[in-house]
Design a protein around this motif. Structure first.
Motif, short mmCIF file in Angstrom:
data_model
loop_
_atom_site.label_atom_id
_atom_site.label_comp_id
_atom_site.label_asym_id
_atom_site.label_seq_id
_atom_site.Cartn_x
_atom_site.Cartn_y
_atom_site.Cartn_z
N UNK A 1 -36.63 1.93 22.71
CA UNK A 1 -35.53 1.10 22.30
C UNK A 1 -34.73 1.85 21.25
N UNK A 2 -33.94 1.15 20.49
CA UNK A 2 -33.17 1.80 19.45
C UNK A 2 -32.25 2.86 20.01
N UNK A 3 -31.58 2.54 21.08
CA UNK A 3 -30.82 3.56 21.78
C UNK A 3 -29.47 3.87 21.13
N UNK A 4 -29.12 3.17 20.10
CA UNK A 4 -27.85 3.40 19.43
C UNK A 4 -28.15 3.96 18.04
N UNK A 5 -27.77 5.20 17.81
CA UNK A 5 -28.02 5.79 16.50
C UNK A 5 -26.92 5.41 15.54
N UNK A 6 -27.16 5.60 14.27
CA UNK A 6 -26.17 5.27 13.25
C UNK A 6 -24.90 6.10 13.43
N UNK A 7 -25.05 7.32 13.90
CA UNK A 7 -23.89 8.18 14.14
C UNK A 7 -23.01 7.60 15.24
N UNK A 8 -23.63 7.14 16.32
CA UNK A 8 -22.84 6.62 17.43
C UNK A 8 -22.22 5.27 17.09
N UNK A 82 -37.25 -9.36 19.64
CA UNK A 82 -36.24 -10.22 20.26
C UNK A 82 -34.84 -9.63 20.06
N UNK A 83 -34.58 -9.11 18.88
CA UNK A 83 -33.29 -8.46 18.62
C UNK A 83 -33.11 -7.26 19.53
N UNK A 84 -34.16 -6.48 19.72
CA UNK A 84 -34.08 -5.33 20.62
C UNK A 84 -33.75 -5.78 22.05
N UNK A 85 -34.36 -6.86 22.49
CA UNK A 85 -34.10 -7.38 23.82
C UNK A 85 -32.66 -7.87 23.95
N UNK A 86 -32.18 -8.61 22.95
CA UNK A 86 -30.81 -9.11 22.97
C UNK A 86 -29.80 -7.94 22.96
N UNK A 87 -30.11 -6.90 22.20
CA UNK A 87 -29.24 -5.72 22.15
C UNK A 87 -29.20 -5.05 23.52
N UNK A 88 -30.33 -4.98 24.18
CA UNK A 88 -30.40 -4.41 25.53
C UNK A 88 -29.53 -5.22 26.49
N UNK A 89 -29.63 -6.54 26.42
CA UNK A 89 -28.83 -7.39 27.29
C UNK A 89 -27.34 -7.19 27.05
N UNK A 90 -26.94 -7.12 25.80
CA UNK A 90 -25.52 -6.92 25.46
C UNK A 90 -25.03 -5.60 26.01
N UNK A 91 -25.83 -4.53 25.85
CA UNK A 91 -25.42 -3.22 26.35
C UNK A 91 -25.32 -3.21 27.88
N UNK A 92 -26.25 -3.87 28.55
CA UNK A 92 -26.20 -3.91 30.01
C UNK A 92 -25.01 -4.73 30.51
N UNK A 93 -24.72 -5.84 29.83
CA UNK A 93 -23.56 -6.64 30.21
C UNK A 93 -22.26 -5.87 29.98
N UNK A 94 -22.19 -5.14 28.90
CA UNK A 94 -21.00 -4.34 28.62
C UNK A 94 -20.84 -3.23 29.65
N UNK A 95 -21.93 -2.60 30.03
CA UNK A 95 -21.88 -1.57 31.06
C UNK A 95 -21.37 -2.15 32.38
N UNK A 96 -21.92 -3.30 32.76
CA UNK A 96 -21.52 -3.95 34.01
C UNK A 96 -20.06 -4.37 33.96
N UNK A 97 -19.61 -4.88 32.83
CA UNK A 97 -18.21 -5.27 32.67
C UNK A 97 -17.30 -4.07 32.87
N UNK A 98 -17.64 -2.96 32.25
CA UNK A 98 -16.82 -1.76 32.39
C UNK A 98 -16.87 -1.19 33.80
N UNK A 99 -18.03 -1.28 34.45
CA UNK A 99 -18.12 -0.83 35.83
C UNK A 99 -17.20 -1.65 36.73
N UNK A 100 -17.18 -2.95 36.53
CA UNK A 100 -16.32 -3.82 37.34
C UNK A 100 -14.85 -3.58 37.04
#
Length: 114
Positions: A1-8, A82-100
């Motif tokens: 998890x923790x796929x977003x670093x402070x730099x990014x 739970x925060x890690x899971x919610x962050x994962x969901x947000x990132x996946x939804x954002x990816x799907x939105x941009x794909x569409x």
């Protein structure tokens, strides 16, 4: 998890589309309450410096406070996971939105060429 670093987090998004497209009332900005100095002083690894770092710091503080009975920090651990899971969901939804949006733009460009 923790796929977003402070730099990014400072760089912004790599997506081509407007992040507010399709949101007439805007979007709630995601914020980190913990500063970089606090993360460095707590020796949080770079791969853990994401939007859930506040929960991680609370969990690690509880662990150091209640050691050796770290099982008493199960609530803080659950909040962090739970925060890690919610962050994962947000990132996946954002990816799907941009794909569409990319798909829609490609379809519109194809129809304009005809």
């Amino acid at each position: 998890m923790g796929s977003v670093s402070a730099k990014s987090l400072e760089d912004g998004s790599d997506y081509k589309h407007d992040p507010l497209e399709g949101f007439p009332n805007g979007r709630k900005p995601r914020e980190i309450k913990t500063t970089l100095e606090e993360m460095e002083s707590a020796r949080i690894p770079l791969d853990k410096r994401d939007y859930c770092v506040d929960y991680l710091m609370k969990y690690l503080g509880c662990r150091s406070e209640k050691y050796p009975w770290v099982y008493r920090c199960h609530h803080e651990k659950h909040e962090y996971l739970h925060c890690q899971y919610e962050d994962y969901l947000i990132r996946m939804k954002e990816f799907e939105r941009n794909r569409r949006l990319e798909e829609r733009a490609a379809k519109n460009n194809h129809h304009e060429l005809l």
